[in-house]
Design an enzyme around this catalytic site. Structure first.
Site, short mmCIF file in Angstrom:
data_model
loop_
_atom_site.label_atom_id
_atom_site.label_comp_id
_atom_site.label_asym_id
_atom_site.label_seq_id
_atom_site.Cartn_x
_atom_site.Cartn_y
_atom_site.Cartn_z
N GLY A 140 1.39 8.30 -47.90
CA GLY A 140 1.57 8.58 -49.32
C GLY A 140 2.76 7.86 -49.90
O GLY A 140 3.91 8.30 -49.77
N ALA A 146 4.85 4.90 -59.98
CA ALA A 146 5.40 3.93 -59.03
C ALA A 146 4.29 3.34 -58.18
O ALA A 146 3.89 3.92 -57.16
CB ALA A 146 6.45 4.60 -58.14
N ILE A 356 -26.62 -16.28 -56.63
CA ILE A 356 -27.75 -16.81 -55.84
C ILE A 356 -28.90 -15.79 -55.81
O ILE A 356 -30.07 -16.17 -55.78
CB ILE A 356 -27.27 -17.19 -54.41
CG1 ILE A 356 -26.50 -18.52 -54.49
CG2 ILE A 356 -28.42 -17.26 -53.41
CD1 ILE A 356 -25.88 -18.98 -53.21
N GLY A 358 -29.73 -14.01 -58.26
CA GLY A 358 -30.31 -13.88 -59.60
C GLY A 358 -30.30 -12.42 -60.06
O GLY A 358 -29.40 -11.65 -59.69
N GLY A 359 -31.32 -12.02 -60.79
CA GLY A 359 -31.39 -10.66 -61.34
C GLY A 359 -31.42 -9.59 -60.26
O GLY A 359 -30.88 -8.49 -60.44
N GLU A 382 -2.71 -2.15 -51.33
CA GLU A 382 -1.64 -2.63 -50.42
C GLU A 382 -0.91 -3.84 -50.99
O GLU A 382 -0.59 -4.79 -50.28
CB GLU A 382 -2.19 -2.91 -49.03
CG GLU A 382 -2.82 -1.66 -48.47
CD GLU A 382 -2.72 -1.51 -46.98
OE1 GLU A 382 -1.82 -2.10 -46.38
OE2 GLU A 382 -3.55 -0.77 -46.43
C1 LIG Z 1 -9.03 3.02 -53.43
C2 LIG Z 1 -7.56 2.90 -53.32
C3 LIG Z 1 -6.93 3.28 -52.14
C4 LIG Z 1 -5.54 3.27 -52.05
N1 LIG Z 1 -4.91 3.74 -50.90
C5 LIG Z 1 -3.57 3.94 -50.90
C6 LIG Z 1 -2.93 4.61 -49.82
O1 LIG Z 1 -3.56 5.01 -48.82
N2 LIG Z 1 -1.58 4.84 -49.91
C7 LIG Z 1 -0.84 4.43 -50.97
O2 LIG Z 1 0.35 4.69 -50.99
N3 LIG Z 1 -1.42 3.75 -52.00
C8 LIG Z 1 -2.76 3.51 -52.01
N4 LIG Z 1 -3.37 2.85 -53.06
C9 LIG Z 1 -2.55 2.42 -54.18
C10 LIG Z 1 -2.44 0.89 -54.32
O3 LIG Z 1 -1.65 0.39 -53.28
C11 LIG Z 1 -1.89 0.60 -55.72
O4 LIG Z 1 -2.95 0.86 -56.63
C12 LIG Z 1 -1.39 -0.81 -55.87
O5 LIG Z 1 -0.23 -1.01 -55.10
C13 LIG Z 1 -1.08 -1.18 -57.33
O6 LIG Z 1 -0.33 -0.20 -57.97
P1 LIG Z 1 -0.80 0.35 -59.41
O7 LIG Z 1 -2.23 0.71 -59.28
O8 LIG Z 1 0.13 1.39 -59.84
O9 LIG Z 1 -0.72 -0.91 -60.37
P2 LIG Z 1 0.59 -1.44 -61.17
O10 LIG Z 1 1.73 -1.56 -60.24
O11 LIG Z 1 0.78 -0.62 -62.39
O12 LIG Z 1 0.14 -2.90 -61.57
C14 LIG Z 1 -0.70 -3.16 -62.69
C15 LIG Z 1 -0.79 -4.68 -62.87
O13 LIG Z 1 0.51 -5.23 -63.12
C16 LIG Z 1 0.81 -6.23 -62.17
N5 LIG Z 1 2.23 -6.20 -61.83
C17 LIG Z 1 3.01 -5.13 -61.55
N6 LIG Z 1 4.25 -5.51 -61.28
C18 LIG Z 1 4.28 -6.86 -61.37
C19 LIG Z 1 5.29 -7.86 -61.19
N7 LIG Z 1 6.53 -7.55 -60.80
N8 LIG Z 1 4.95 -9.16 -61.37
C20 LIG Z 1 3.68 -9.49 -61.74
N9 LIG Z 1 2.70 -8.60 -61.93
C21 LIG Z 1 3.00 -7.30 -61.74
C22 LIG Z 1 -0.03 -5.89 -60.95
O14 LIG Z 1 -0.24 -7.02 -60.13
C23 LIG Z 1 -1.31 -5.39 -61.60
O15 LIG Z 1 -2.12 -6.47 -61.96
C24 LIG Z 1 -4.76 2.80 -53.14
C25 LIG Z 1 -5.40 2.37 -54.31
C26 LIG Z 1 -6.76 2.44 -54.42
C27 LIG Z 1 -7.40 2.04 -55.72
#
Ligand SMILES: Cc1cc2nc3c(=O)[nH]c(=O)nc-3n(C[C@H](O)[C@H](O)[C@H](O)COP(=O)(O)OP(=O)(O)OC[C@H]3O[C@@H](n4cnc5c(N)ncnc54)[C@H](O)[C@@H]3O)c2cc1C
Length: 399
Positions: A140, A146, A356, A358-359, A382
């Site tokens: 977590g 964050a 490839i 298609g529909g 990640e």
């Molecule tokens: C199905 C799923 C499973 C997951 N499993 C886990 C898990 O087991 N444990 C866990 O802790 N988390 C997990 N996550 C969370 C995942 O790691 C985060 O969603 C990911 O790190 C992005 O964070 P955010 O969604 O808050 O996006 P944000 O950080 O809000 O980013 C939004 C956009 O802004 C861009 N951005 C942000 N900061 C910058 C920067 N400094 N420079 C350029 N671009 C930037 C990002 O690239 C992205 O395009 C999971 C997510 C999903 C969807």
């Protein structure tokens, strides 16, 4: 030839590069492929549609030995190398992203931190069941405020006598709320450092602890048969000894855990791209238009050739990063490159593979539609593609 020169040739021979997998690794690939075709392929679409985590396939993966693959045997693991583990993730992802997620996160994010940073007691208490696939552990880190900025975690843990009192929430946590989820490693703020920065630590919290609730999240576009949860901590008390590895070590543990996790996401990209490519090649050879299989139109043949080439390049990057890890060499940059490249290769491959088809490629009846959706997580989870580029840019000294 001078003796010194002769010696240097001999030395070079000893370190010659070897691109072949070992016999054990080839057998492992075959075994996992057979298992996945028999146990997962027949139910993958149904589970995806029902958005259902399957205890049956989870248990079958456990019985085959797909959890704790790199953990030493004394804790119930299989004592394998990292490349072997990554081959297994790749083979599962070749058929289904959701199962690859359950298995990859279970190993890298669940078992990994306990194995690498846990006390002897913690390892003996949790690892045997986790390695047998009888229980799942989660990691977590992400919070509503964050995500990419994981260091901005707002969840707190305050020491009160012999207990940590945890308050806060986490979001998108894989494997946290299944019937066999045993607990979570929570990264929380445990104080401030002398330089004013946050002190972050990792603490183990068992499911069922008072003040801790894990709620499944529904409505995902992708990985629908994998479990994703929101976690809530309200004055949740756990023993002081549940601290993982030492106070203030959380940020470092998180970075190292993500480095390893990126290898399994990269393997998910290689395997997913391979599966999509195989579906596209088969379809293109069978589908006849204008009196010819569509694979014989140069535009499609070249698309398939590009797919094959890019998948091979992505596989080499992922294996090289795993090799570095197996050799105990620094692999952060290689892992970021492998994850970034493999996830984006899968994006390009699934896009052309649907084209490839298609529909028909847009219909649920054809598995390629699921691959197209599942791919999107790989450029976000990640560490997004943007964050991987940031990591690489820092490691090459550009920033
Ligand atoms: C199905 C799923 C499973 C997951 N499993 C886990 C898990 O087991 N444990 C866990 O802790 N988390 C997990 N996550 C969370 C995942 O790691 C985060 O969603 C990911 O790190 C992005 O964070 P955010 O969604 O808050 O996006 P944000 O950080 O809000 O980013 C939004 C956009 O802004 C861009 N951005 C942000 N900061 C910058 C920067 N400094 N420079 C350029 N671009 C930037 C990002 O690239 C992205 O395009 C999971 C997510 C999903 C969807």
């Amino acid at each position: 030839m001078k003796p010194a020169l002769k010696k240097s040739f001999a030395q070079r021979e000893a370190i010659v590069m070897d691109f072949e997998l070992s016999m054990e690794q080839e057998i492992l690939r075959k075994t996992v492929r057979t298992f996945v075709e028999k146990e997962i392929a027949p139910v993958a679409r149904e589970l995806d549609e029902a958005e259902e985590f399957s205890p049956e396939t989870m248990s079958a993966m456990g019985e085959l030995g797909l959890f704790g693959m790199v953990v030493s045997e004394e804790y119930g693991g299989k004592g394998m190398d990292y490349i072997s583990y990554i081959i297994a993730v790749e083979e599962i992802a070749r058929v289904d992203g959701s199962h690859a997620a359950t298995m990859g996160a279970g190993n890298s994010l669940g078992i990994g931190p306990i194995y690498y940073y846990g006390s002897e007691n913690q390892k003996r208490k949790y690892l045997p069941d986790l390695c047998a696939g009888k229980a799942l552990w989660s990691f977590g880190l992400t919070e509503p405020n964050a995500g990419s900025d994981a260091g901005g975690a707002q969840t707190t843990a305050v020491l009160d006598g012999n207990e940590w009192v945890i308050n806060g929430s986490k979001i998108f946590i894989t494997n946290a709320s299944t019937a066999i989820s045993r607990g979570v490693t929570v990264m929380a703020k445990t104080g401030n450092r002398v330089n004013g920065r946050k002190e972050l630590s990792c603490i183990l919290v068992e499911n069922g602890t008072r003040g801790f609730e894990a709620k499944p999240m529904y409505g995902k576009m992708m990985w629908r048969a994998s479990n994703t949860s929101e976690l809530y901590f309200e004055d949740c008390r756990v023993p002081k000894d549940n601290l993982l590895g030492g106070r203030g070590k959380g940020f470092h543990q998180m970075l190292e855990t993500l480095d390893a996790g990126r290898l399994s996401v990269g393997a998910g990209g290689v395997g997913g791209a391979q599966g999509a490519y195989e579906l596209a090649l088969k379809y293109a050879k069978e589908r006849v238009q204008f009196g010819r299989p569509i694979s014989t139109f140069q535009v499609n043949a070249f698309k398939l050739a590009d797919m094959a080439m890019e998948i091979e390049a992505a596989r080499l990057l992922v294996y090289q990063a795993c090799w570095l890890k197996d050799q105990h060499k620094s692999f952060s940059k290689a892992a970021a490159m492998a994850k970034l490249y493999a996830s984006e290769v899968m994006g390009r491959v699934v896009n052309e593979a649907v084209q490839i088809h298609g529909g028909y490629g847009l219909m649920k009846e054809y598995s390629i539609e699921r691959f197209y959706r599942d791919q999107k997580l790989l450029t976000i989870g990640e560490g997004t593609s943007e964050i991987q580029r940031l990591v690489i840019a820092r490691l090459i000294g550009a920033i």
